[in-house]
Design a protein around this motif. Structure first.
Motif, short mmCIF file in Angstrom:
data_model
loop_
_atom_site.label_atom_id
_atom_site.label_comp_id
_atom_site.label_asym_id
_atom_site.label_seq_id
_atom_site.Cartn_x
_atom_site.Cartn_y
_atom_site.Cartn_z
N ALA A 51 12.33 -11.58 0.05
CA ALA A 51 11.20 -10.91 -0.39
C ALA A 51 11.45 -9.54 -1.40
N LEU A 52 12.37 -9.26 -0.48
CA LEU A 52 12.57 -7.69 -0.99
C LEU A 52 12.82 -7.99 -2.53
N LYS A 53 14.50 -8.94 -2.65
CA LYS A 53 14.48 -9.01 -4.03
C LYS A 53 13.84 -9.18 -5.28
N SER A 54 12.19 -10.59 -4.80
CA SER A 54 11.51 -11.04 -5.54
C SER A 54 10.84 -9.46 -5.85
N TYR A 55 10.51 -9.04 -4.37
CA TYR A 55 9.79 -7.43 -5.50
C TYR A 55 10.21 -7.12 -6.00
N PHE A 56 11.75 -6.50 -6.04
CA PHE A 56 12.09 -5.56 -6.93
C PHE A 56 12.56 -5.96 -8.12
N ARG A 57 13.34 -7.34 -8.52
CA ARG A 57 12.76 -8.36 -9.65
C ARG A 57 11.50 -7.96 -10.40
N ARG A 58 10.60 -8.23 -9.67
CA ARG A 58 9.30 -7.64 -10.86
C ARG A 58 9.29 -6.24 -10.98
N LEU A 59 9.60 -5.57 -10.16
CA LEU A 59 9.61 -3.56 -10.32
C LEU A 59 10.19 -4.31 -11.81
N ALA A 60 11.47 -4.09 -11.41
CA ALA A 60 12.87 -4.34 -12.38
C ALA A 60 11.78 -4.34 -14.32
N GLU A 61 11.36 -5.83 -14.30
CA GLU A 61 10.90 -6.71 -14.72
C GLU A 61 9.66 -5.51 -15.99
N ASN A 62 9.28 -4.82 -14.63
CA ASN A 62 7.70 -3.97 -15.84
C ASN A 62 8.08 -2.58 -15.24
N MET A 63 8.88 -1.39 -15.45
CA MET A 63 9.44 -0.81 -15.75
C MET A 63 10.41 -0.54 -17.35
N GLN A 64 10.49 1.07 -17.45
CA GLN A 64 11.34 1.22 -18.40
C GLN A 64 11.31 2.88 -18.21
#
Length: 145
Positions: A51-64
């Motif tokens: 669940a943590l990996k999934s959450y961080f993947r979404r974060l990484a896709e949306n942040m610059q």
């Protein structure tokens, strides 16, 4: 190795993970967190490293332009408290301008982190940077001060 050295290494690893956070660093979660890690922040309560990996993947896709700077660190035998300031750009927040927020992370661990709790001002992170909510949040803060 003495447990204090192991704990120093783990705390350094987690600090490095967040200081260098990107889509490419997400696999390091397995080295830092237990499989059944409990991760809590003002928006989420996640259980497990998947669940943590999934959450961080979404974060990484949306942040610059992400940046994490540590302010202070307090360590105990099996826990640490890290204060930090995070800055990032998100196209949906603050008209694409940088957002800065200060927070504190409490981590508990044995050989890996099994509990991670982040505390930060959700208004400073999100509400103040969304057009309608931002104006209302700033108005309320001004009225209260």
């Amino acid at each position: 190795m003495p447990s204090s050295i192991l704990s120093d290494d783990l705390v350094r690893k987690v600090m490095d993970f967040y200081a260098n956070f990107s889509r490419d660093t997400i696999p390091l979660i397995d080295e830092i967190y237990t499989r059944d890690v409990e991760f809590i922040d003002p928006v989420h309560r996640l259980e497990g490293s998947l669940a943590l990996k999934s959450y961080f993947r979404r974060l990484a896709e949306n942040m610059q332009d992400y940046e994490m700077q540590y302010i202070d660190k307090l360590e105990g035998d099996d826990s640490a408290c890290l204060s930090w300031e995070m800055s990032f750009v998100h196209s949906s927040l603050n008209s694409g301008r940088p957002v800065r927020v200060r927070g504190i992370s409490l981590i508990k661990y044995t050989s890996k982190i099994y509990y991670h709790e982040d505390r930060y001002d959700l208004g400073a992170l999100i509400y103040e940077h969304v057009p309608v909510l931002g104006a209302a949040t700033r108005y309320l803060k001004n009225r209260l001060s």
